[in-house]
Design a protein around this motif. Structure first.
Motif, PDB file in Angstrom:
ATOM      1  N   ASP A   1       0.822  -1.217   0.000  1.00  0.00           N
ATOM      2  CA  ASP A   1       0.000   0.000   0.000  1.00  0.00           C
ATOM      3  C   ASP A   1       0.854   1.264   0.000  1.00  0.00           C
ATOM      4  O   ASP A   1       0.470   2.283  -0.591  1.00  0.00           O
ATOM      5  N   LEU A   2       2.006   1.222   0.635  1.00  0.00           N
ATOM      6  CA  LEU A   2       2.879   2.391   0.662  1.00  0.00           C
ATOM      7  C   LEU A   2       3.430   2.719  -0.725  1.00  0.00           C
ATOM      8  O   LEU A   2       3.587   3.890  -1.086  1.00  0.00           O
ATOM      9  N   THR A   3       3.737   1.687  -1.504  1.00  0.00           N
ATOM     10  CA  THR A   3       4.350   1.914  -2.812  1.00  0.00           C
ATOM     11  C   THR A   3       3.326   2.115  -3.917  1.00  0.00           C
ATOM     12  O   THR A   3       3.533   2.927  -4.821  1.00  0.00           O
ATOM     13  N   ARG A   4       2.218   1.404  -3.864  1.00  0.00           N
ATOM     14  CA  ARG A   4       1.253   1.459  -4.976  1.00  0.00           C
ATOM     15  C   ARG A   4       0.463   2.754  -5.041  1.00  0.00           C
ATOM     16  O   ARG A   4      -0.078   3.089  -6.090  1.00  0.00           O
ATOM     17  N   LYS A   5       0.393   3.484  -3.953  1.00  0.00           N
ATOM     18  CA  LYS A   5      -0.426   4.699  -3.962  1.00  0.00           C
ATOM     19  C   LYS A   5       0.080   5.724  -4.963  1.00  0.00           C
ATOM     20  O   LYS A   5      -0.676   6.608  -5.381  1.00  0.00           O
ATOM     21  N   TYR A   6       1.324   5.612  -5.401  1.00  0.00           N
ATOM     22  CA  TYR A   6       1.891   6.602  -6.313  1.00  0.00           C
ATOM     23  C   TYR A   6       1.555   6.330  -7.780  1.00  0.00           C
ATOM     24  O   TYR A   6       1.708   7.216  -8.614  1.00  0.00           O
ATOM     25  N   TYR A   7       1.123   5.121  -8.094  1.00  0.00           N
ATOM     26  CA  TYR A   7       0.855   4.858  -9.516  1.00  0.00           C
ATOM     27  C   TYR A   7      -0.419   4.073  -9.798  1.00  0.00           C
ATOM     28  O   TYR A   7      -0.777   3.885 -10.964  1.00  0.00           O
ATOM     29  N   LEU A   8      -1.145   3.642  -8.788  1.00  0.00           N
ATOM     30  CA  LEU A   8      -2.461   3.038  -9.024  1.00  0.00           C
ATOM     31  C   LEU A   8      -3.497   4.152  -8.946  1.00  0.00           C
ATOM     32  O   LEU A   8      -4.249   4.275  -7.984  1.00  0.00           O
ATOM     33  N   LEU A   9      -3.521   4.960  -9.986  1.00  0.00           N
ATOM     34  CA  LEU A   9      -4.329   6.179  -9.994  1.00  0.00           C
ATOM     35  C   LEU A   9      -5.800   5.865 -10.237  1.00  0.00           C
ATOM     36  O   LEU A   9      -6.146   5.061 -11.095  1.00  0.00           O
ATOM     37  N   GLY A  10      -6.668   6.530  -9.472  1.00  0.00           N
ATOM     38  CA  GLY A  10      -8.107   6.391  -9.685  1.00  0.00           C
ATOM     39  C   GLY A  10      -8.811   5.447  -8.745  1.00  0.00           C
ATOM     40  O   GLY A  10     -10.037   5.306  -8.809  1.00  0.00           O
ATOM     41  N   ARG A  11      -8.066   4.811  -7.840  1.00  0.00           N
ATOM     42  CA  ARG A  11      -8.727   3.868  -6.922  1.00  0.00           C
ATOM     43  C   ARG A  11      -9.743   4.572  -6.016  1.00  0.00           C
ATOM     44  O   ARG A  11     -10.859   4.080  -5.827  1.00  0.00           O
ATOM     45  N   ASP A  12      -9.358   5.699  -5.460  1.00  0.00           N
ATOM     46  CA  ASP A  12     -10.275   6.387  -4.553  1.00  0.00           C
ATOM     47  C   ASP A  12     -11.461   6.997  -5.293  1.00  0.00           C
ATOM     48  O   ASP A  12     -12.556   7.111  -4.739  1.00  0.00           O
ATOM     49  N   GLY A  13     -11.252   7.362  -6.550  1.00  0.00           N
ATOM     50  CA  GLY A  13     -12.366   7.831  -7.363  1.00  0.00           C
ATOM     51  C   GLY A  13     -13.397   6.740  -7.576  1.00  0.00           C
ATOM     52  O   GLY A  13     -14.612   6.986  -7.543  1.00  0.00           O
ATOM     53  N   LEU A  14     -12.939   5.522  -7.785  1.00  0.00           N
ATOM     54  CA  LEU A  14     -13.869   4.394  -7.917  1.00  0.00           C
ATOM     55  C   LEU A  14     -14.661   4.209  -6.636  1.00  0.00           C
ATOM     56  O   LEU A  14     -15.883   4.010  -6.674  1.00  0.00           O
ATOM     57  N   ILE A  15     -13.986   4.294  -5.497  1.00  0.00           N
ATOM     58  CA  ILE A  15     -14.685   4.140  -4.219  1.00  0.00           C
ATOM     59  C   ILE A  15     -15.755   5.216  -4.059  1.00  0.00           C
ATOM     60  O   ILE A  15     -16.883   4.938  -3.621  1.00  0.00           O
ATOM     61  N   ARG A  16     -15.425   6.449  -4.430  1.00  0.00           N
ATOM     62  CA  ARG A  16     -16.424   7.527  -4.337  1.00  0.00           C
ATOM     63  C   ARG A  16     -17.619   7.262  -5.243  1.00  0.00           C
ATOM     64  O   ARG A  16     -18.750   7.617  -4.906  1.00  0.00           O
ATOM     65  N   ASP A  17     -17.378   6.645  -6.392  1.00  0.00           N
ATOM     66  CA  ASP A  17     -18.453   6.420  -7.354  1.00  0.00           C
ATOM     67  C   ASP A  17     -19.288   5.177  -7.060  1.00  0.00           C
ATOM     68  O   ASP A  17     -20.341   4.990  -7.687  1.00  0.00           O
ATOM     69  N   LEU A  18     -18.853   4.337  -6.162  1.00  0.00           N
ATOM     70  CA  LEU A  18     -19.635   3.131  -5.862  1.00  0.00           C
ATOM     71  C   LEU A  18     -21.027   3.498  -5.376  1.00  0.00           C
ATOM     72  O   LEU A  18     -22.029   2.955  -5.850  1.00  0.00           O
ATOM     73  N   ALA A  19     -21.110   4.369  -4.406  1.00  0.00           N
ATOM     74  CA  ALA A  19     -22.374   4.902  -3.878  1.00  0.00           C
ATOM     75  C   ALA A  19     -23.438   3.825  -3.667  1.00  0.00           C
ATOM     76  O   ALA A  19     -24.565   3.948  -4.154  1.00  0.00           O
ATOM     77  N   PRO A  20     -23.130   2.765  -2.930  1.00  0.00           N
ATOM     78  CA  PRO A  20     -24.168   1.758  -2.668  1.00  0.00           C
ATOM     79  C   PRO A  20     -25.221   2.299  -1.715  1.00  0.00           C
ATOM     80  O   PRO A  20     -24.927   3.090  -0.818  1.00  0.00           O
ATOM     81  N   ALA A  21     -26.450   1.876  -1.917  1.00  0.00           N
ATOM     82  CA  ALA A  21     -27.535   2.256  -1.009  1.00  0.00           C
ATOM     83  C   ALA A  21     -27.447   1.418   0.262  1.00  0.00           C
ATOM     84  O   ALA A  21     -26.785   0.375   0.295  1.00  0.00           O
ATOM     85  N   PRO A  22     -28.107   1.854   1.338  1.00  0.00           N
ATOM     86  CA  PRO A  22     -28.125   1.047   2.564  1.00  0.00           C
ATOM     87  C   PRO A  22     -28.598  -0.378   2.273  1.00  0.00           C
ATOM     88  O   PRO A  22     -29.589  -0.585   1.577  1.00  0.00           O
ATOM     89  N   GLY A  23     -27.861  -1.345   2.785  1.00  0.00           N
ATOM     90  CA  GLY A  23     -28.203  -2.740   2.586  1.00  0.00           C
ATOM     91  C   GLY A  23     -27.632  -3.357   1.333  1.00  0.00           C
ATOM     92  O   GLY A  23     -27.696  -4.580   1.152  1.00  0.00           O
ATOM     93  N   HIS A  24     -27.080  -2.539   0.450  1.00  0.00           N
ATOM     94  CA  HIS A  24     -26.484  -3.079  -0.770  1.00  0.00           C
ATOM     95  C   HIS A  24     -25.252  -3.923  -0.451  1.00  0.00           C
ATOM     96  O   HIS A  24     -24.537  -3.692   0.522  1.00  0.00           O
ATOM     97  N   ARG A  25     -25.015  -4.896  -1.320  1.00  0.00           N
ATOM     98  CA  ARG A  25     -23.855  -5.774  -1.200  1.00  0.00           C
ATOM     99  C   ARG A  25     -22.800  -5.332  -2.221  1.00  0.00           C
ATOM    100  O   ARG A  25     -23.126  -5.105  -3.389  1.00  0.00           O
ATOM    101  N   VAL A  26     -21.552  -5.254  -1.773  1.00  0.00           N
ATOM    102  CA  VAL A  26     -20.450  -4.783  -2.617  1.00  0.00           C
ATOM    103  C   VAL A  26     -19.347  -5.831  -2.604  1.00  0.00           C
ATOM    104  O   VAL A  26     -18.889  -6.240  -1.533  1.00  0.00           O
ATOM    105  N   LEU A  27     -18.920  -6.263  -3.784  1.00  0.00           N
ATOM    106  CA  LEU A  27     -17.888  -7.293  -3.914  1.00  0.00           C
ATOM    107  C   LEU A  27     -16.673  -6.747  -4.644  1.00  0.00           C
ATOM    108  O   LEU A  27     -16.797  -6.212  -5.749  1.00  0.00           O
ATOM    109  N   GLU A  28     -15.494  -6.873  -4.029  1.00  0.00           N
ATOM    110  CA  GLU A  28     -14.242  -6.552  -4.719  1.00  0.00           C
ATOM    111  C   GLU A  28     -13.565  -7.840  -5.151  1.00  0.00           C
ATOM    112  O   GLU A  28     -13.330  -8.738  -4.331  1.00  0.00           O
TER     113      GLU A  28
END
Length: 231
Positions: free
Chosen positions: A36-63
């Motif tokens: 996690d310390l090294t990948r944060k510099y070049y795995l761009l867009g991960r946090d944007g994906l998390i922001r866009d997930l926007a699951p409703a209450p009770g929704h199931r999310v699979l990574e």
């Protein structure tokens, strides 16, 4: 916290899955401690994906390909009313994920299981046949049979749900020398950008009547896809 193993549907598939698991365990046995310390510099867009997930209450999310659990922990904190699940083929990575989830106090809300993405049967693993959100974050580029992984993932999306992806793109906006250097470097880690990702997703969307949006931020360094199924 739920931790299980997924059995393959046939002997050949199980052998391929075992080979993939061994390869990933060998690669990440030591890397996982600084991943996690090294990948944060070049795995761009991960946090944007998390922001866009926007699951409703009770929704199931699979990574799929949850690695150290970094994304799951961030997403579970951001969406406290949703339920989260993660699979990875590497037992070494899952060990790190389990510790991270426990440290975050989220063991009751995040289920983890060892499974090969190309053989995934979420009903057998988690007792959940479908999820309102399924996502890949920089993992398709590490799965040799990435088309099979995508097909399995799409089969796990609930009606009206979304399959979301962020990964390395074709780098079409970068200088040719930079593209070549980047791809040579990625190959050292068994990473291959999926240049046909949009084509494969478009065909799948057309088959099931889903909608697809694809963007290529950072001058094509990454690609971001969202496939929405119909209710």
């Amino acid at each position: 916290m739920l931790e299980r193993s997924a059995a393959g549907p046939d002997r050949m598939g199980a052998r391929v899955a075992a080979d993939a698991a061994h390869r990933m365990d060998r690669m990440y046995r030591h890397q996982r401690h600084v991943y996690d310390l090294t990948r944060k510099y070049y795995l761009l867009g991960r946090d944007g994906l998390i922001r866009d997930l926007a699951p409703a209450p009770g929704h199931r999310v699979l990574e799929i390909g949850c690695g150290t659990g970094r994304n799951l922990v961030r997403a579970a904190r951001r969406y406290p009313a949703a339920r989260f699940f993660g699979v990875d083929v590497s037992g070494e990575m899952l060990a790190s994920a389990a510790r991270g989830v426990a440290r975050a106090g989220l063991a009751s809300r995040i289920g983890l299981a060892r499974a090969d993405a190309t053989l995934l049967d979420p009903a057998a693993v988690f007792g959940e046949p479908a999820f309102e959100r399924v996502y890949f974050s920089y993992t398709l580029s590490m799965i040799p049979d990435w088309e099979a992984a995508l097909d399995r993932a799409l089969a796990a999306v609930a009606p009206g749900g979304e399959l979301q992806i962020v990964d390395f793109g074709a780098q079409e906006g970068l200088p040719a020398a930079a593209r070549r250097a980047l791809r040579r470097w990625l190959a050292l880690f068994d990473v291959t950008p999926r240049d046909r990702l949009e084509e494969h997703l478009a065909a799948s969307a057309a088959t099931i009547g889903a909608t697809l949006s694809v963007t290529r931020p950072y001058r094509g360094y990454s690609q971001r896809a969202v496939l929405r199924t119909t209710c």
